[in-house]
Write a protein that holds these residues in place. Structure first.
Motif, short mmCIF file in Angstrom:
data_model
loop_
_atom_site.label_atom_id
_atom_site.label_comp_id
_atom_site.label_asym_id
_atom_site.label_seq_id
_atom_site.Cartn_x
_atom_site.Cartn_y
_atom_site.Cartn_z
N UNK A 222 0.85 -1.19 0.00
CA UNK A 222 0.00 0.00 0.00
C UNK A 222 0.89 1.24 0.00
N UNK A 223 0.56 2.17 -0.88
CA UNK A 223 1.30 3.42 -0.99
C UNK A 223 0.30 4.57 -0.91
N UNK A 224 0.59 5.54 -0.05
CA UNK A 224 -0.26 6.73 0.09
C UNK A 224 0.51 7.92 -0.48
N UNK A 225 -0.15 8.69 -1.35
CA UNK A 225 0.50 9.83 -2.00
C UNK A 225 -0.41 11.04 -1.95
N UNK A 226 0.18 12.24 -2.03
CA UNK A 226 -0.62 13.46 -2.07
C UNK A 226 -1.03 13.76 -3.50
N UNK A 227 -1.67 14.90 -3.71
CA UNK A 227 -2.18 15.23 -5.04
C UNK A 227 -1.06 15.52 -6.04
N UNK A 228 0.15 15.78 -5.54
CA UNK A 228 1.30 15.96 -6.43
C UNK A 228 2.01 14.64 -6.71
N UNK A 229 1.38 13.54 -6.25
CA UNK A 229 1.92 12.19 -6.41
C UNK A 229 3.29 12.05 -5.74
N UNK A 230 3.39 12.65 -4.55
CA UNK A 230 4.57 12.48 -3.71
C UNK A 230 4.20 11.54 -2.56
N UNK A 252 9.22 11.67 -1.60
CA UNK A 252 9.76 11.44 -2.94
C UNK A 252 8.62 11.26 -3.95
N UNK A 253 8.84 11.62 -5.23
CA UNK A 253 7.80 11.39 -6.25
C UNK A 253 7.61 9.90 -6.48
N UNK A 254 6.39 9.52 -6.83
CA UNK A 254 6.09 8.10 -7.00
C UNK A 254 6.72 7.49 -8.25
N UNK A 255 7.25 8.32 -9.15
CA UNK A 255 7.90 7.73 -10.33
C UNK A 255 9.11 6.89 -9.94
N UNK A 256 9.51 6.99 -8.67
CA UNK A 256 10.62 6.20 -8.15
C UNK A 256 10.38 4.71 -8.29
N UNK A 257 9.11 4.28 -8.23
CA UNK A 257 8.81 2.84 -8.18
C UNK A 257 8.34 2.29 -9.52
N UNK A 258 8.21 3.12 -10.52
CA UNK A 258 7.74 2.63 -11.82
C UNK A 258 8.92 2.17 -12.67
N UNK A 259 8.65 1.20 -13.55
CA UNK A 259 9.72 0.64 -14.38
C UNK A 259 10.27 1.66 -15.36
N UNK A 310 -10.49 16.03 -3.80
CA UNK A 310 -9.45 15.00 -3.72
C UNK A 310 -8.24 15.57 -2.99
N UNK A 311 -7.82 14.88 -1.92
CA UNK A 311 -6.66 15.34 -1.14
C UNK A 311 -5.48 14.38 -1.24
N UNK A 312 -5.66 13.26 -1.91
CA UNK A 312 -4.56 12.33 -2.07
C UNK A 312 -5.02 11.03 -2.70
N UNK A 313 -4.10 10.08 -2.80
CA UNK A 313 -4.38 8.80 -3.44
C UNK A 313 -3.84 7.66 -2.58
N UNK A 314 -4.57 6.56 -2.58
CA UNK A 314 -4.15 5.35 -1.87
C UNK A 314 -4.06 4.23 -2.90
#
Length: 556
Positions: A222-230, A252-259, A310-314
């Motif tokens: 599970x990853x929780x991110x804000x609206x800036x996808x951090x 950190x930005x979530x692009x860290x975990x994408x291929x 929307x305040x974030x993403x799960x």
């Protein structure tokens, strides 16, 4: 410090009023005496005038004094009323309030304070602080009282036993009381019951711990991110899958975990397109800290405030690489059964028919000549060879099935001794081959215990597919950052592009794919179960270079 009291506002001192009266009186007498002497020549008239002047002065000053005294009386009454209101307010306040002088004797204490300490109304003023609080409590608060007497403010938390409510936690604020000259004349204290607040805080902490435990117990990452996808938060499963600690990725930005950027941007587009929906589902290619890529079924839920904003993403991520492996394995088996087994069995049947015909001819009386013997011998050899190939394929398939059905766990593996043993066995098994081994580092990696089977398969594969009678194979181990690499280079024919692409997941298995066997599939499974990656390259000047990339152990 206290604000000035109403009695000290718009007030002249008695000394000032007396001085004004004296100055005015002396000036009046002198000036009027001079004027009367100049105006009246007769002493009788002057005496009469002097008497009238005196009466006028007495009457005038009397009126002035009356007005001043009346004004002062109104002010005193107003101040007394204000003070009375303040006293009643303090007396009836819910919070305990008290004050002491510099000698630490009580100036007053309101009803709540008296009730807390079991005192009557007439049993407070004049008593010492220690006699009311007791020796133990007094020692604890005395330093804070000293702070207030020096002009500071202090806050104390302490438990007190209330006669009706039992043990309560009180937050006491002590502060200096100043007089009109700004000097500290005593210490004031206000107390606030924070028992319920502390109980609520404990309950919130317990609830937070309970939800954190539940959060971390979920097996999906599970990853929780804000609206800036951090990244804001993650659970333990995320740490286990991706290899990142919560502290090192927070913010950190979530692009860290994408291929790659395509996967990151694709997920962003899907999130934006489904903002009016409760969630969005995607299968995305991710990359771990160690560099392993895997497909992840991802459900993204929108976190909204009370207004619906929307305040974030799960994101809930499930590694489906095992499922993909099983699906690919089924497709592979189907392909192998259609191609390898069918082809080999056709060959076996063909040569079996040939042997059958030769045997039938002998049975019919034909002479057994050398050509017949050679034909039957060659056919038998081919049949045995194809049967051996089928047995090897079945054994490889059984190994792969065991890996898929009961995946081994990773442990610390000392890589160089394992590689040396693989190279030594290969040298004994293939004496005509030249196998060079170079350890540019001595890493300990995190891998499955059977990872040396993958290393052995690569070395044997390089030798068996060589076209040279004396094949050359180079094995090099090295460390790059937080991963170790084992490169196996040969001079044989290139591994077909379709096979490389299927193994790396760049292409799906189709009916056109025949492959060269199940050995490389077993290598891929062992490497991926070690959270590693398998890479293909070209050897210089010719041949292949296959590399296994494995994460270093935690203590490396």
């Amino acid at each position: 410090m206290e604000s000035p009291s109403p009695e000290g506002q718009n007030r002249r001192s008695p000394q000032g009023i007396t001085a004004l009266y004296v100055i005015f009186g002396v000036t009046w007498i002198l000036v009027t005496d001079v004027l009367l002497s100049a105006v009246f020549a007769s002493s009788d008239l002057t005496a009469t005038a002097q008497m009238l002047k005196g009466l006028f002065f007495v009457g005038g000053t009397g009126l002035v004094l009356f007005a001043l005294l009346q004004r002062r009386d109104r002010r005193i009454r107003a101040n007394r009323q204000t003070l009375s209101i303040r006293e009643r307010t303090i007396e009836n306040a819910v919070d305990p309030i008290a004050a002491i002088d510099r000698a630490e004797r009580y100036l007053f204490a309101n009803e709540a304070y008296r009730e807390l300490h079991g005192l009557s109304e007439g049993d407070v003023v004049g008593r010492t602080l220690e006699s009311v609080l007791g020796e133990t409590t007094y020692r604890r608060v005395s330093p804070h009282v000293e702070t207030a007497l020096e002009g500071g403010v202090a806050t104390i938390e302490a438990e007190r036993t209330h006669p009706r409510s039992g043990t309560r936690v009180l937050e006491t604020r002590v502060f200096p009381l100043t007089n009109d000259d700004g000097e500290v004349a005593g210490v004031g204290a206000t107390m606030r019951d924070i028992t319920e607040q502390q109980d609520l805080e404990r309950e919130l902490r317990t609830t937070a711990t309970r939800y954190r435990t539940l959060f971390d117990s979920i097996r999906d990452a599970i990853l929780v991110a804000d609206t800036d996808r951090r990244i804001v938060d993650c659970n333990q499963a995320f740490t286990d899958v991706f290899g990142y600690d919560r502290a090192e990725i927070e913010g950190e930005p979530t692009d860290l975990i994408y291929a790659d950027s395509t996967a990151f941007e694709g997920m962003g587009a899907a999130i934006e397109a489904h903002e009016d929906d409760p969630s969005v589902f995607q299968t995305v290619q991710y990359e771990t800290k160690a560099g392993r890529t895997f497909p992840g079924e991802t459900s993204v839920f929108y976190h909204r405030d009370e207004t619906g904003e929307i305040t974030g993403f799960i994101g809930m991520i499930r590694d489906v690489s095992d499922r993909r492996h099983q699906l690919r394995q089924v497709k592979l088996l189907d392909t192998m059964l259609r191609h390898t087994v069918n082809n080999d069995m056709n060959v076996v049947m063909g040569y079996a028919d040939l042997v059958d015909r030769e045997v039938q001819a002998i049975a019919d009386g034909d002479a057994i000549d050398t050509e017949t013997v050679e034909t039957v011998s060659e056919a038998s050899e081919i049949i045995r060879d194809r049967c051996d190939r089928l047995v090897d394929a079945v054994e490889d398939q059984r190994s792969i099935t065991r890996l898929l059905s009961d995946p081994p766990t990773t442990t610390e593996v000392d890589l160089v001794p394992r590689l040396q043993a693989v190279v030594d066995r290969a040298r004994d098994q293939y004496p005509d081959a030249s196998i060079q081994f170079e350890a540019q580092a001595t890493p300990t990696v995190s891998a499955v215990q059977t990872v040396d089977q993958a290393l052995q398969e690569l070395v044997e594969n390089a030798i068996e597919h060589a076209t040279d009678a004396n094949p050359a194979v180079d094995v090099v181990v090295d460390v790059h950052g937080d991963v170790a690499s084992v490169a196996v280079a040969d001079e044989g024919p290139p591994i077909p592009a379709m096979e490389r692409h299927v193994l790396t997941g760049e292409r799906d298995i189709t009916q056109l794919y025949h492959g060269s066997g199940l050995g490389l599939w077993q290598v891929l499974l062992l490497v991926e179960q070690s959270d590693g990656t398998l890479e293909f390259g070209e050897n210089d000047p010719r041949g292949n270079e296959v590399s296994i990339i494995l994460p270093l152990a935690d203590d490396q």
